[in-house]
Design an enzyme around this catalytic site. Structure first.
Site, short mmCIF file in Angstrom:
data_model
loop_
_atom_site.label_atom_id
_atom_site.label_comp_id
_atom_site.label_asym_id
_atom_site.label_seq_id
_atom_site.Cartn_x
_atom_site.Cartn_y
_atom_site.Cartn_z
N ARG A 1 0.44 91.25 27.90
CA ARG A 1 1.32 90.45 27.04
C ARG A 1 1.47 91.09 25.66
NH1 ARG A 1 2.82 86.49 30.03
NH2 ARG A 1 1.35 85.66 31.56
N ASP A 2 2.71 91.04 25.15
CA ASP A 2 2.99 91.57 23.81
C ASP A 2 2.28 90.72 22.77
OD1 ASP A 2 5.52 93.47 22.58
OD2 ASP A 2 4.60 92.00 21.24
N ASN B 1 12.70 100.64 23.93
CA ASN B 1 13.01 101.22 22.64
C ASN B 1 12.49 102.65 22.65
OD1 ASN B 1 14.03 98.76 21.61
ND2 ASN B 1 11.96 98.06 21.14
N GLU C 1 8.20 101.64 17.94
CA GLU C 1 7.12 101.59 16.94
C GLU C 1 5.81 102.13 17.48
OE1 GLU C 1 7.13 97.56 15.47
OE2 GLU C 1 8.82 98.00 14.12
N VAL C 2 5.54 101.92 18.75
CA VAL C 2 4.30 102.43 19.35
C VAL C 2 4.65 103.65 20.19
CG1 VAL C 2 2.38 101.93 20.90
CG2 VAL C 2 3.21 100.15 19.34
N HIS D 1 6.69 102.36 26.80
CA HIS D 1 6.48 100.99 27.27
C HIS D 1 7.83 100.34 27.54
CE1 HIS D 1 6.59 101.05 22.86
NE2 HIS D 1 7.15 99.85 22.90
#
Ligand code: DGP
Length: 113
Positions: A28-29, A83, A91-92, A96
Site C-alpha cells: 500500500r502507498d 510516473n 519521485e522514487v 513502480h
C-alpha cells in the site's frame, strides 16, 4: 542499500504487503490518493519504466497489477500509472506501478468526443 523500495522488498523497512510472487511485490502507498492505492514493484532494482527491457518482468508486473485490482475488488474500474523520470513526476527511483481505484478517478486525457 539506499533505495527505499529495495529496502521494503528486503524487509528492512515496513510496508503493508498485499501481493508477492517470485518477481514482484505489491504494497500500500504511504500517501494514498484513492481508497485503494497499491504500488507494484519489481523485486530487482530497475530505475524506472524507461529502463525496463525484460518482457517477462514487464508481463509479471502487469499480471500482478491486475491480480491486485481483483483482490482489492475494483470491479468498477481502476487506473494504472507509471510516473517515469523527472518530467513524468517520478519521485522514487525504483520502477513502480500505481494501482488506483475505489472511486471515480476522472479523466486524465482529453476526451475524443
Ligand atoms: P511517484 O511519484 O510515482 O514516484 O510515487 C511514489 C509513491 O511512493 C508516492 O505515492 C508515495 C510512495 N512512497 C514513498 N515512500 C514510501 C514508503 O516508504 N512506503 C510506502 N508504502 N510508500 C512510499
Amino acid at each position: 542499500m539506499s533505495c527505499v523500495f529495495c529496502r521494503i522488498v528486503g524487509g528492512e523497512l515496513p510496508a503493508t504487503r498485499v501481493y508477492e510472487d517470485a518477481d514482484v511485490l505489491a504494497f500500500r502507498d504511504l500517501h494514498p490518493q484513492a481508497p485503494s492505492h497499491v504500488l507494484v514493484v519489481p523485486k530487482v532494482h530497475v530505475d524506472s519504466l524507461h529502463e525496463l527491457v525484460d518482457p517477462r518482468l514487464a508481463g509479471a508486473l502487469l499480471a500482478a497489477a491486475a491480480q491486485v485490482a481483483r483482490a482489492e475488488k475494483l470491479e468498477q474500474g481502476w487506473r494504472l500509472i507509471a510516473n517515469t523520470r523527472e518530467h513524468g513526476g517520478q519521485e522514487v527511483g525504483h520502477l513502480h506501478l500505481h494501482v488506483l481505484g475505489g472511486r471515480a478517478l476522472g479523466r486524465m486525457l482529453p476526451s475524443a468526443r
